[in-house]
Design a protein around this motif. Structure first.
Motif, mmCIF file in Angstrom:
data_model
loop_
_atom_site.group_PDB
_atom_site.id
_atom_site.type_symbol
_atom_site.label_atom_id
_atom_site.label_comp_id
_atom_site.label_asym_id
_atom_site.label_seq_id
_atom_site.Cartn_x
_atom_site.Cartn_y
_atom_site.Cartn_z
ATOM 1 N N CYS A 1 0.825 -1.220 0.000
ATOM 2 C CA CYS A 1 0.000 0.000 0.000
ATOM 3 C C CYS A 1 0.853 1.262 0.000
ATOM 4 O O CYS A 1 0.564 2.229 0.725
ATOM 5 N N LEU A 2 1.921 1.269 -0.804
ATOM 6 C CA LEU A 2 2.695 2.498 -0.956
ATOM 7 C C LEU A 2 1.821 3.553 -1.623
ATOM 8 O O LEU A 2 0.917 3.233 -2.396
ATOM 9 N N ARG A 3 2.101 4.827 -1.302
ATOM 10 C CA ARG A 3 1.281 5.911 -1.828
ATOM 11 C C ARG A 3 1.830 6.387 -3.175
ATOM 12 O O ARG A 3 3.041 6.494 -3.366
ATOM 13 N N ALA A 4 0.899 6.660 -4.110
ATOM 14 C CA ALA A 4 1.280 7.095 -5.447
ATOM 15 C C ALA A 4 0.782 8.523 -5.675
ATOM 16 O O ALA A 4 -0.313 8.883 -5.231
ATOM 17 N N PRO A 5 1.573 9.361 -6.402
ATOM 18 C CA PRO A 5 1.198 10.772 -6.583
ATOM 19 C C PRO A 5 0.087 10.956 -7.619
ATOM 20 O O PRO A 5 0.118 10.356 -8.694
ATOM 21 N N LEU A 6 -0.902 11.804 -7.267
ATOM 22 C CA LEU A 6 -2.009 12.107 -8.173
ATOM 23 C C LEU A 6 -1.893 13.510 -8.753
ATOM 24 O O LEU A 6 -2.117 13.727 -9.944
ATOM 25 N N GLN A 7 -1.564 14.461 -7.894
ATOM 26 C CA GLN A 7 -1.548 15.862 -8.313
ATOM 27 C C GLN A 7 -0.587 16.638 -7.423
ATOM 28 O O GLN A 7 -0.595 16.457 -6.205
ATOM 29 N N ALA A 8 0.236 17.479 -8.030
ATOM 30 C CA ALA A 8 1.179 18.283 -7.254
ATOM 31 C C ALA A 8 0.432 19.379 -6.510
ATOM 32 O O ALA A 8 -0.613 19.861 -6.958
ATOM 33 N N GLN A 9 0.958 19.747 -5.340
ATOM 34 C CA GLN A 9 0.377 20.846 -4.571
ATOM 35 C C GLN A 9 1.504 21.701 -4.004
ATOM 36 O O GLN A 9 2.675 21.321 -4.037
ATOM 37 N N CYS B 1 -2.738 8.613 -3.344
ATOM 38 C CA CYS B 1 -3.650 7.530 -2.957
ATOM 39 C C CYS B 1 -2.865 6.226 -2.989
ATOM 40 O O CYS B 1 -1.705 6.186 -3.419
ATOM 41 N N ALA B 2 -3.487 5.148 -2.553
ATOM 42 C CA ALA B 2 -2.812 3.850 -2.535
ATOM 43 C C ALA B 2 -2.480 3.410 -3.961
ATOM 44 O O ALA B 2 -3.295 3.557 -4.882
ATOM 45 N N PHE B 3 -1.281 2.876 -4.140
ATOM 46 C CA PHE B 3 -0.807 2.462 -5.467
ATOM 47 C C PHE B 3 -1.623 1.267 -5.988
ATOM 48 O O PHE B 3 -1.931 0.337 -5.243
ATOM 49 N N ARG B 4 -1.985 1.326 -7.262
ATOM 50 C CA ARG B 4 -2.640 0.210 -7.944
ATOM 51 C C ARG B 4 -1.940 -0.018 -9.281
ATOM 52 O O ARG B 4 -1.827 0.900 -10.089
ATOM 53 N N LYS B 5 -1.508 -1.233 -9.494
ATOM 54 C CA LYS B 5 -0.787 -1.553 -10.726
ATOM 55 C C LYS B 5 -1.672 -1.354 -11.957
ATOM 56 O O LYS B 5 -1.232 -0.855 -12.995
ATOM 57 N N SER B 6 -2.951 -1.714 -11.814
ATOM 58 C CA SER B 6 -3.876 -1.619 -12.946
ATOM 59 C C SER B 6 -4.190 -0.162 -13.312
ATOM 60 O O SER B 6 -4.660 0.101 -14.413
ATOM 61 N N LYS B 7 -3.960 0.783 -12.381
ATOM 62 C CA LYS B 7 -4.253 2.194 -12.635
ATOM 63 C C LYS B 7 -2.973 3.019 -12.770
ATOM 64 O O LYS B 7 -2.983 4.239 -12.613
ATOM 65 N N HIS C 1 -0.325 13.388 7.556
ATOM 66 C CA HIS C 1 -0.978 13.542 6.253
ATOM 67 C C HIS C 1 0.025 13.991 5.192
ATOM 68 O O HIS C 1 0.029 13.486 4.064
ATOM 69 N N HIS C 2 0.865 14.938 5.562
ATOM 70 C CA HIS C 2 1.866 15.466 4.626
ATOM 71 C C HIS C 2 2.803 14.367 4.141
ATOM 72 O O HIS C 2 3.222 14.373 2.974
ATOM 73 N N TRP C 3 3.109 13.408 5.022
ATOM 74 C CA TRP C 3 4.027 12.323 4.675
ATOM 75 C C TRP C 3 3.296 11.020 4.326
ATOM 76 O O TRP C 3 3.901 9.940 4.328
ATOM 77 N N GLU D 1 -8.097 15.152 -1.179
ATOM 78 C CA GLU D 1 -7.306 13.985 -1.561
ATOM 79 C C GLU D 1 -8.193 12.764 -1.775
ATOM 80 O O GLU D 1 -7.998 11.999 -2.719
ATOM 81 N N ARG D 2 -9.181 12.581 -0.886
ATOM 82 C CA ARG D 2 -10.092 11.439 -1.050
ATOM 83 C C ARG D 2 -10.889 11.560 -2.349
ATOM 84 O O ARG D 2 -11.139 10.567 -3.034
ATOM 85 N N TYR D 3 -11.263 12.792 -2.693
ATOM 86 C CA TYR D 3 -11.995 13.017 -3.939
ATOM 87 C C TYR D 3 -11.141 12.646 -5.146
ATOM 88 O O TYR D 3 -11.593 11.944 -6.061
ATOM 89 N N LEU D 4 -9.898 13.107 -5.164
ATOM 90 C CA LEU D 4 -9.000 12.786 -6.281
ATOM 91 C C LEU D 4 -8.718 11.291 -6.364
ATOM 92 O O LEU D 4 -8.648 10.715 -7.451
ATOM 93 N N ALA D 5 -8.528 10.654 -5.191
ATOM 94 C CA ALA D 5 -8.251 9.218 -5.176
ATOM 95 C C ALA D 5 -9.430 8.432 -5.718
ATOM 96 O O ALA D 5 -9.268 7.454 -6.465
ATOM 97 N N LYS D 6 -10.637 8.849 -5.352
ATOM 98 C CA LYS D 6 -11.839 8.159 -5.829
ATOM 99 C C LYS D 6 -11.935 8.244 -7.344
ATOM 100 O O LYS D 6 -12.281 7.272 -8.021
ATOM 101 N N GLN D 7 -11.590 9.413 -7.884
ATOM 102 C CA GLN D 7 -11.625 9.565 -9.334
ATOM 103 C C GLN D 7 -10.514 8.764 -10.020
ATOM 104 O O GLN D 7 -10.733 8.143 -11.051
ATOM 105 N N ALA D 8 -9.325 8.799 -9.437
ATOM 106 C CA ALA D 8 -8.187 8.118 -10.060
ATOM 107 C C ALA D 8 -8.394 6.615 -10.113
ATOM 108 O O ALA D 8 -7.974 5.951 -11.070
#
Length: 751
Positions: free
Chosen positions: A52-60, A95-101, A315-317, A724-731
């Protein structure tokens, strides 16, 4: 032969998982072998999803972690503590890393830089920890147990090059991560600069970064406490001339002939303690009462705001939702457990130790702890009883006590380690928590029992002339001529400051001694000169193994107890703690960057059980300071005398003395000529008990109000978490169009 067989089987299993290995030797004799291990892209991707490593969705935008920087910026005051540190890690919504995404995550095209070095270390260590080298039924699994059995001598991630700066001039952004940390953090000249927490986290992982974040936050909060404490002390110095009781004692001459302090001692004049009485006023005046209340509020407010800081950093980390996965059994547990049982969570057979037997061992260990603590304290009290109660004796007993405390601290830690091993805890977390609890109980009694004895028990059971209290046929110990509070201040100064000095010297010298011994041993094994320049893995092998954060946290938590529990008697304690911590941060930084092998990066969302201990100490400090002001200080007796007799305290000294039966010498007590307590004593006792109840209720009420008013999670952080939860849900949604619509929306800037 057995170890060689295990190593061979272990390497075969690692290769079957997909790890890449290279073998190196240190010299031509091939006496030391190195096995370099790395994980290719396919292995990293597979385990990144499992861990469950975290993957980047959007820079802030970068988060400003320093409140003081924001305050100074609003006030338009130049901030000398800020510094631009190169190569600061970017901040992302994740969000949590997914190989399929994978295609929906930022930077997935660059396989060399997508995973950070600490993430790669975590993946490789996870594989090393779960790979078998023998029979799984016998729990012959993992590199930790191989190290324990002696199959390997060390296993560690490599540092990223040397920490020394290159001799030729280079741009700051061309420095490696280790050089950046050394130049901008670990050097002594950076003592007043903010710590580069994002860089520390990127290099050492969240667990170590959280320790330095907490230490820096605690040190910053010590600044107002040190300023107020120093002002209280200075106010005592400036108001010494208005201390009427001290002036009466100094001008009394031979008016007050006091009872002998021991059987072989002579009567003495009260005017002899003129200097001690004046010094005692520095630690016993109305300002110290205010400071006790201030520090009670300070301690709880500090912890409340640390909870907010901790939530922000978690949260930041990307550790806000981190939970320890089902932990594997410890290597020592696996080797010594008598039977195998099925794990109810994983369904796999694991080493098992009966719970009933463990509980009985824990009970036995508790009895051993109590016996050891009691024996040490009886020895200390007997020492004090044999020594004449004078100023020199008090200082000498404090120095002897400090030596005994440090010596017994080593004994207690070794004993706690053996008892915790004997209790057979299954996981490393259970083992660590049990060990921390034991050592803290040991050290709490070890460091605080002598101040508690002086503050609350010494001089309470003396009796009076012709009817002295005794213990083992010896007269009970009385406070010195200057009173118990000045003795307590001496104890606290010698124990706290002495311990800090000795610890800092040890932290400076011991790693260098260990490194010298390691290099000397290695030179004997290798023999002669090396045939080539030392390579990175050889240089790192010469370094000292990282010993973790236990000793660092323990030292700071004990210090926190000193500056909160007994602060009424020693208002300068926060100042000495502040000075020590400025040194401590740089010492620890230098150790981790320059002298330790690089530890495996560990995730964490808080400082663990240490926070619970700090909360307990902060609540204990309220009770201790209430009793200290009520029963040890002269504040309430003076206040009651002012209310009933004289507002300027004229005649107060004579009022506090009583005639000894038969011989007409005097002693300090509210008794009549027959040794019975006077009415004033009972009135004073009622005032003391009333003060304790009022003090505790008012302080605890305000503390609960602070707890309620200050939310654990800042409002701005809650908003970020929702985003972040919103972006993760979309991703992670199956409908790709939803993400595309979101990215083209003007309310959400593109990544």
């Amino acid at each position: 032969a057995q170890l060689a067989q295990w190593r061979e089987k272990f390497v075969q299993n690692l290769e079957s998982v997909g790890l890449v290995m290279e073998k190196e030797t240190a010299n031509e004799k091939k006496t030391i072998h190195f096995l370099k291990i790395s994980a290719p892209w396919d292995v990293l991707v597979c385990y990144a999803e499992e861990l469950c490593l975290r993957a980047p969705l959007q820079a802030q935008q970068h988060l400003d972690l320093n409140t003081s920087a924001r305050v100074l910026s609003k006030l338009c005051i130049p901030n000398v503590m800020t510094e631009s540190v190169p190569n600061r890690p970017l901040d992302y919504y994740t969000c949590a890393f997914r190989k399929s995404k994978m295609s929906r995550f930022l930077g997935w095209e660059d396989q060399d830089t997508y995973f950070t070095n600490t993430q790669r270390h975590r993946v490789v260590y996870e594989i090393l920890a779960r790979t078998a080298y023998g029979k799984r039924k016998k729990a012959e699994v993992g590199v930790d147990r191989l190290l324990n059995e002696g199959a390997y001598t060390a296993a560690f991630p490599l540092h990223e090059g040397p920490f020394q700066l290159p001799k030729h001039e280079v741009k700051p952004d061309e420095l490696n991560q280790r050089q950046v940390l050394y130049y901008y953090w670990a050097r002594w000249c950076k003592w007043y600069k903010y710590q580069p927490l994002d860089h520390i986290r990127e290099y050492f992982g969240e667990k170590i970064a959280l320790y330095f974040a907490w230490l820096g936050f605690y040190t910053a909060w010590l600044l107002p406490a040190a300023v107020v404490g120093t002002l209280v002390f200075v106010s005592g110095v400036m108001s010494m001339g208005t201390n009427t009781p001290a002036e009466e004692i100094c001008n009394s001459g031979a008016s007050y002939t006091m009872c002998p302090l021991c059987k072989t001692c002579k009567a003495w004049n009260m005017s002899e303690i003129c200097t001690l009485t004046k010094l005692g006023y520095l630690f016993d005046h109305p300002g110290t009462v205010f400071f006790s209340v201030f520090m009670s509020f300070w301690a709880v407010t500090f912890l409340e705001y640390w909870k907010r800081k901790m939530a922000t950093l978690a949260h930041h980390w990307d550790c806000m939702d981190f939970h320890e996965e089902e932990e594997r059994p410890r290597p020592e547990f696996a080797a010594m457990a008598p039977t195998m049982e099925q794990n109810p969570v994983t369904g796999v057979k694991e080493p098992y130790f009966p719970e009933k037997t463990r509980l009985s061992r824990m009970f036995t260990g508790s009895m051993v702890i109590i016996m050891m603590v009691r024996l040490f304290k009886i020895f200390y009290i007997l020492y004090c009883c044999f020594v004449f109660a004078g100023t020199i004796a008090n200082i000498s007993s404090s120095i002897v006590n400090l030596g005994l405390i440090l010596l017994m601290g080593q004994v207690y830690t070794a004993l706690a380690e053996q008892l915790t091993k004997w209790e057979m805890h299954r996981t490393q977390t259970q083992y660590d928590n049990a060990f921390i609890f034991k050592v803290f109980i040991f050290q709490f009694v070890n460091f605080y029992s002598s101040p508690f004895y002086v503050a609350f028990f010494k001089g309470r059971f003396v009796g009076y002339p012709t009817n002295y209290g005794t213990l083992f046929g010896m007269r009970n110990e009385d406070c010195g001529a200057g009173g118990c509070l000045i003795e307590l201040a001496q104890q606290l100064f010698i124990i706290m400051v002495g311990k800090q000095l000795i610890n800092n010297v040890q932290e400076f010298i011991l790693p260098k001694v260990k490194a010298w011994r390691q290099k000397r041993t290695l030179a004997k094994v290798l023999g002669g000169k090396a045939s080539h320049e030392p390579r990175r893995w050889e240089e790192d092998y010469k370094l000292v193994e990282c010993e973790g954060l236990f000793e660092e946290y323990l030292e700071m938590v004990l210090q926190f107890g000193f500056i909160t529990i007994f602060v009424a008697a020693f208002p300068l304690a926060p100042l000495f703690a502040l000075l020590n911590n400025w040194v401590e941060i740089r010492l620890d930084a230098h150790k981790f960057v320059c002298e330790y092998r690089r530890p495996v990066a560990e995730r964490a969302q808080n400082i663990g059980v240490w926070f619970n201990i700090l909360e307990a100490l902060s609540h204990l400090s309220v009770i201790a300071n209430a009793f200290l002001i009520a029963f040890t200080s002269d504040f309430l007796p003076r206040l009651l005398y002012q209310y009933k007799f004289d507002n300027d305290l004229n005649g107060y000294v004579n009022f506090t003395l009583a005639y000894a039966p038969l011989n007409y010498t005097e002693y300090k007590a509210f008794r009549d000529n027959n040794g019975n307590y006077t009415l004033f004593y009972w009135e004073l006792l009622a005032v003391r008990l009333g003060f304790i109840i009022a003090f505790e209720h008012v302080v605890f009420f305000v503390l609960r109000a602070i707890d309620w008013i200050v939310p654990d999670v800042p409002e701005s952080l809650e908003l970020k978490m929702k985003r972040e939860r919103y972006l993760a849900k979309q991703a992670l949604a199956e409908n790709q169009e939803a993400l595309l619509v979101s990215r083209s929306s003007p309310t959400h800037p593109p990544a």
